[in-house]
Each structure stands twice: as structure tokens, then as C-alpha cells.
Design a protein around this motif. Structure first.
Motif, mmCIF file in Angstrom:
data_model
loop_
_atom_site.group_PDB
_atom_site.id
_atom_site.type_symbol
_atom_site.label_atom_id
_atom_site.label_comp_id
_atom_site.label_asym_id
_atom_site.label_seq_id
_atom_site.Cartn_x
_atom_site.Cartn_y
_atom_site.Cartn_z
ATOM 1 N N LYS A 1 0.830 -1.203 0.000
ATOM 2 C CA LYS A 1 0.000 0.000 0.000
ATOM 3 C C LYS A 1 0.863 1.250 0.000
ATOM 4 O O LYS A 1 1.984 1.265 0.514
ATOM 5 N N ALA A 2 0.325 2.323 -0.573
ATOM 6 C CA ALA A 2 1.007 3.613 -0.653
ATOM 7 C C ALA A 2 0.740 4.431 0.606
ATOM 8 O O ALA A 2 -0.038 4.022 1.473
ATOM 9 N N TYR A 3 1.397 5.589 0.685
ATOM 10 C CA TYR A 3 1.197 6.589 1.762
ATOM 11 C C TYR A 3 1.763 6.156 3.104
ATOM 12 O O TYR A 3 1.256 6.554 4.141
ATOM 13 N N LYS A 4 2.837 5.373 3.130
ATOM 14 C CA LYS A 4 3.436 4.941 4.388
ATOM 15 C C LYS A 4 4.892 5.407 4.502
ATOM 16 O O LYS A 4 5.594 5.047 5.424
ATOM 17 N N ARG A 5 5.380 6.248 3.603
ATOM 18 C CA ARG A 5 6.794 6.594 3.564
ATOM 19 C C ARG A 5 7.146 7.823 4.389
ATOM 20 O O ARG A 5 8.145 7.844 5.074
ATOM 21 N N HIS A 6 6.380 8.898 4.298
ATOM 22 C CA HIS A 6 6.709 10.130 5.017
ATOM 23 C C HIS A 6 5.420 10.887 5.339
ATOM 24 O O HIS A 6 4.332 10.465 4.949
ATOM 25 N N ILE A 7 5.545 11.982 6.078
ATOM 26 C CA ILE A 7 4.409 12.763 6.596
ATOM 27 C C ILE A 7 3.473 11.830 7.372
ATOM 28 O O ILE A 7 2.282 11.726 7.099
ATOM 29 N N LEU A 8 4.060 11.142 8.362
ATOM 30 C CA LEU A 8 3.301 10.152 9.122
ATOM 31 C C LEU A 8 2.698 10.722 10.398
ATOM 32 O O LEU A 8 1.850 10.073 11.015
ATOM 33 N N THR A 9 3.112 11.927 10.798
ATOM 34 C CA THR A 9 2.656 12.455 12.088
ATOM 35 C C THR A 9 1.168 12.771 12.089
ATOM 36 O O THR A 9 0.502 12.607 13.105
ATOM 37 N N LYS A 10 0.636 13.199 10.968
ATOM 38 C CA LYS A 10 -0.789 13.554 10.920
ATOM 39 C C LYS A 10 -1.697 12.332 10.689
ATOM 40 O O LYS A 10 -2.903 12.455 10.771
ATOM 41 N N LYS A 11 -1.105 11.195 10.386
ATOM 42 C CA LYS A 11 -1.901 9.983 10.155
ATOM 43 C C LYS A 11 -2.084 9.240 11.474
ATOM 44 O O LYS A 11 -1.163 9.158 12.285
ATOM 45 N N LYS B 1 -4.059 3.837 13.762
ATOM 46 C CA LYS B 1 -4.877 2.810 13.107
ATOM 47 C C LYS B 1 -4.664 2.823 11.600
ATOM 48 O O LYS B 1 -4.527 1.771 10.967
ATOM 49 N N ARG B 2 -4.611 4.016 11.028
ATOM 50 C CA ARG B 2 -4.414 4.148 9.583
ATOM 51 C C ARG B 2 -3.048 3.610 9.166
ATOM 52 O O ARG B 2 -2.919 2.874 8.178
ATOM 53 N N LYS B 3 -2.012 3.945 9.935
ATOM 54 C CA LYS B 3 -0.653 3.470 9.627
ATOM 55 C C LYS B 3 -0.554 1.962 9.795
ATOM 56 O O LYS B 3 0.119 1.282 9.015
ATOM 57 N N ARG B 4 -1.229 1.423 10.791
ATOM 58 C CA ARG B 4 -1.218 -0.028 11.028
ATOM 59 C C ARG B 4 -1.868 -0.755 9.858
ATOM 60 O O ARG B 4 -1.377 -1.796 9.407
ATOM 61 N N ASN B 5 -2.971 -0.213 9.347
ATOM 62 C CA ASN B 5 -3.660 -0.857 8.219
ATOM 63 C C ASN B 5 -2.865 -0.758 6.922
ATOM 64 O O ASN B 5 -3.045 -1.588 6.027
ATOM 65 N N LEU B 6 -1.979 0.224 6.833
ATOM 66 C CA LEU B 6 -1.140 0.352 5.639
ATOM 67 C C LEU B 6 -0.016 -0.680 5.612
ATOM 68 O O LEU B 6 0.585 -0.898 4.571
ATOM 69 N N ARG B 7 0.271 -1.316 6.754
ATOM 70 C CA ARG B 7 1.330 -2.333 6.791
ATOM 71 C C ARG B 7 0.980 -3.569 5.978
ATOM 72 O O ARG B 7 1.850 -4.197 5.395
ATOM 73 N N HIS B 8 -0.284 -3.926 5.962
ATOM 74 C CA HIS B 8 -0.704 -5.174 5.328
ATOM 75 C C HIS B 8 -0.761 -5.007 3.811
ATOM 76 O O HIS B 8 -1.164 -3.958 3.317
ATOM 77 N N ALA B 9 -0.358 -6.026 3.110
ATOM 78 C CA ALA B 9 -0.409 -6.004 1.647
ATOM 79 C C ALA B 9 -1.857 -6.072 1.183
ATOM 80 O O ALA B 9 -2.726 -6.592 1.884
ATOM 81 N N GLY B 10 -2.117 -5.527 0.005
ATOM 82 C CA GLY B 10 -3.451 -5.564 -0.576
ATOM 83 C C GLY B 10 -3.413 -6.286 -1.905
ATOM 84 O O GLY B 10 -2.344 -6.609 -2.424
ATOM 85 N N LEU B 11 -4.584 -6.516 -2.459
ATOM 86 C CA LEU B 11 -4.680 -7.152 -3.768
ATOM 87 C C LEU B 11 -4.747 -6.082 -4.852
ATOM 88 O O LEU B 11 -5.276 -4.995 -4.637
ATOM 89 N N VAL B 12 -4.216 -6.410 -6.023
ATOM 90 C CA VAL B 12 -4.340 -5.525 -7.174
ATOM 91 C C VAL B 12 -5.799 -5.563 -7.618
ATOM 92 O O VAL B 12 -6.418 -6.627 -7.680
ATOM 93 N N ASP B 13 -6.359 -4.396 -7.913
ATOM 94 C CA ASP B 13 -7.758 -4.300 -8.309
ATOM 95 C C ASP B 13 -8.009 -5.042 -9.622
ATOM 96 O O ASP B 13 -7.134 -5.116 -10.487
ATOM 97 N N ALA B 14 -9.205 -5.579 -9.758
ATOM 98 C CA ALA B 14 -9.561 -6.393 -10.922
ATOM 99 C C ALA B 14 -9.427 -5.619 -12.236
ATOM 100 O O ALA B 14 -9.138 -6.203 -13.284
ATOM 101 N N THR B 15 -9.634 -4.291 -12.195
ATOM 102 C CA THR B 15 -9.535 -3.492 -13.418
ATOM 103 C C THR B 15 -8.106 -3.400 -13.939
ATOM 104 O O THR B 15 -7.898 -3.107 -15.117
#
Length: 66
Positions: free
Chosen positions: A27-37, A40-54
Motif C-alpha cells: 500500500k502507498a502513503y506509508k513513507r513520510h508525513i506520518l505524524t498527521k496519520k 490505526k491508519r498506519k497499522r492498516n497500511l502495513r498489510h499487503a493488498g490485492l491488485v484491483d480487478a480493473t
């Protein structure tokens, strides 16, 4: 004589194939500017996701042997 297709190495480093043939991605958005996140949001970004069907058809063309 048929040529072998080349795998796009950049994609091969970023995507993995599951046992059922689906594509996993990080997942994206886990590299920098983490203080405002939130934590819970940062924890959920740790897990891999599936590529969308499209996007799967395009991904299979650049990862022909995946």
C-alpha cells in the motif's frame, strides 16, 4: 522459433502472486508525513493488498510468467 517474453523487472520487484493466482501489492502513503496519520491508519497500511480487478489484465501483460 518463438521468443520468450521479457518480464518488466520493476513490476516483478513490486508484485507477488498468491497461490490462487491473484496479485499482491504494497500500500502507498506509508513513507513520510506520518505524524498527521492516525496509528490505526498506519497499522492498516502495513498489510499487503490485492491488485484491483480493473488492473489485472495490464499487470499480466508486464508479468507474463506470474
Amino acid at each position: 522459433m518463438q521468443q520468450k517474453m521479457k518480464t518488466k523487472r520493476a513490476a516483478a520487484k513490486r508484485f507477488k502472486v498468491t497461490g490462487t493466482g491473484k496479485l499482491m501489492r504494497n500500500k502507498a502513503y506509508k513513507r513520510h508525513i506520518l505524524t498527521k496519520k492516525s496509528t490505526k491508519r498506519k497499522r492498516n497500511l502495513r498489510h499487503a493488498g490485492l491488485v484491483d480487478a480493473t488492473n489485472v489484465k495490464a499487470m499480466k501483460s508486464i508479468l507474463p510468467y506470474a
